[in-house]
Design an enzyme around this catalytic site. Sequence first.
Site, PDB file in Angstrom:
ATOM      1  N   ARG A  16      43.857 -40.744  45.383  1.00 55.51           N
ATOM      2  CA  ARG A  16      43.125 -39.501  45.596  1.00 55.51           C
ATOM      3  C   ARG A  16      43.320 -38.567  44.407  1.00 55.51           C
ATOM      4  NH1 ARG A  16      46.037 -35.204  47.601  1.00 55.51           N
ATOM      5  NH2 ARG A  16      44.254 -34.488  48.783  1.00 55.51           N
ATOM      6  N   LEU A  17      42.442 -37.590  44.319  1.00 52.70           N
ATOM      7  CA  LEU A  17      42.577 -36.493  43.369  1.00 52.70           C
ATOM      8  C   LEU A  17      42.463 -35.197  44.155  1.00 52.70           C
ATOM      9  CD1 LEU A  17      40.331 -37.528  40.315  1.00 52.70           C
ATOM     10  CD2 LEU A  17      42.816 -37.616  40.467  1.00 52.70           C
ATOM     11  N   ASP A  18      43.305 -34.235  43.819  1.00 52.23           N
ATOM     12  CA  ASP A  18      43.232 -32.941  44.495  1.00 52.23           C
ATOM     13  C   ASP A  18      41.902 -32.260  44.196  1.00 52.23           C
ATOM     14  OD1 ASP A  18      45.856 -33.116  45.534  1.00 52.23           O
ATOM     15  OD2 ASP A  18      46.664 -32.485  43.595  1.00 52.23           O
ATOM     16  N   SER A  19      41.552 -31.312  45.020  1.00 52.82           N
ATOM     17  CA  SER A  19      40.300 -30.573  44.853  1.00 52.82           C
ATOM     18  C   SER A  19      40.214 -29.924  43.476  1.00 52.82           C
ATOM     19  CB  SER A  19      40.176 -29.508  45.942  1.00 52.82           C
ATOM     20  OG  SER A  19      39.065 -28.683  45.727  1.00 52.82           O
ATOM     21  N   THR A  28      41.526 -31.023  40.709  1.00 53.24           N
ATOM     22  CA  THR A  28      41.682 -32.011  39.651  1.00 53.24           C
ATOM     23  C   THR A  28      40.382 -32.795  39.522  1.00 53.24           C
ATOM     24  OG1 THR A  28      44.048 -32.254  40.123  1.00 53.24           O
ATOM     25  CG2 THR A  28      43.009 -33.997  38.839  1.00 53.24           C
TER      26      THR A  28
END
Length: 242
Positions: A103-106, A108
């Site tokens: 996943r990637l943070d919002s 990022t």
Amino acid sequence: MSEMRINKYIAACGYASRRKADELVEKGLVTVNGKVIDEPGFMVDVENDAVKVKNKLLKIQNADLYYVLNKPLNYLSSNQDPHSKNLARNLIHYKGHLFSVGRLDSDTSGLLIYTNDGDFANIMTHPSYNIKKRYEVILNGYLKDDIKESIEEGVSLEDGKTKKCRIEIKKRTSNSTRLHIIISEGKNRQIRRMFEKFGFTVVELKRLTHGRIALGEVKEGKYRVFTNDELAYVDELKRKHL
């Protein structure tokens, strides 16, 4: 009759990796023809058995799919909130089952892989396989060499010390630093917390590569399918680790 081990069948349906499938079986969440299955070695009749996980009927995918997406800021990388308008998954124009590899943070941006191949996703994300990821980082200050070296040796965070990493300085000014960092794990908001430990704020964070899969020239919000070389990389990983 065509038979397949239950964990391989669940993976072939794109629901989960074989390892995760074994966990689902152990928890009693898998049924075959209405009967709970608790044997990891159970063999499924591919043509005739009805396999369900959490009461969801599974069907084998016709083909494995692999996409590279350049995730914009403020998009969610998973389906945590199916009602959100900003799901990165929705940027890919394929209506079948896909999930993100990690996943990637919002806040990022950058490379995010989507696939229906659970075994590949598990290899790419499980810490034991040591798959490296490269990120571009912009900091709000001048990163001195001694701090750089301390971060590379590992940083003690609330959830444990990070593994050794590599930092490549690209540009430094009196009030900012642009660098690449290569890590092989994925603790929650890890890169931001590593630099915060030394008083820095990450102004921008973008993932460039995940293993040998590179973002390349994919524009923000756009996506592409894997190249032939990348598909060969998938096969190489699966031959090595499965």
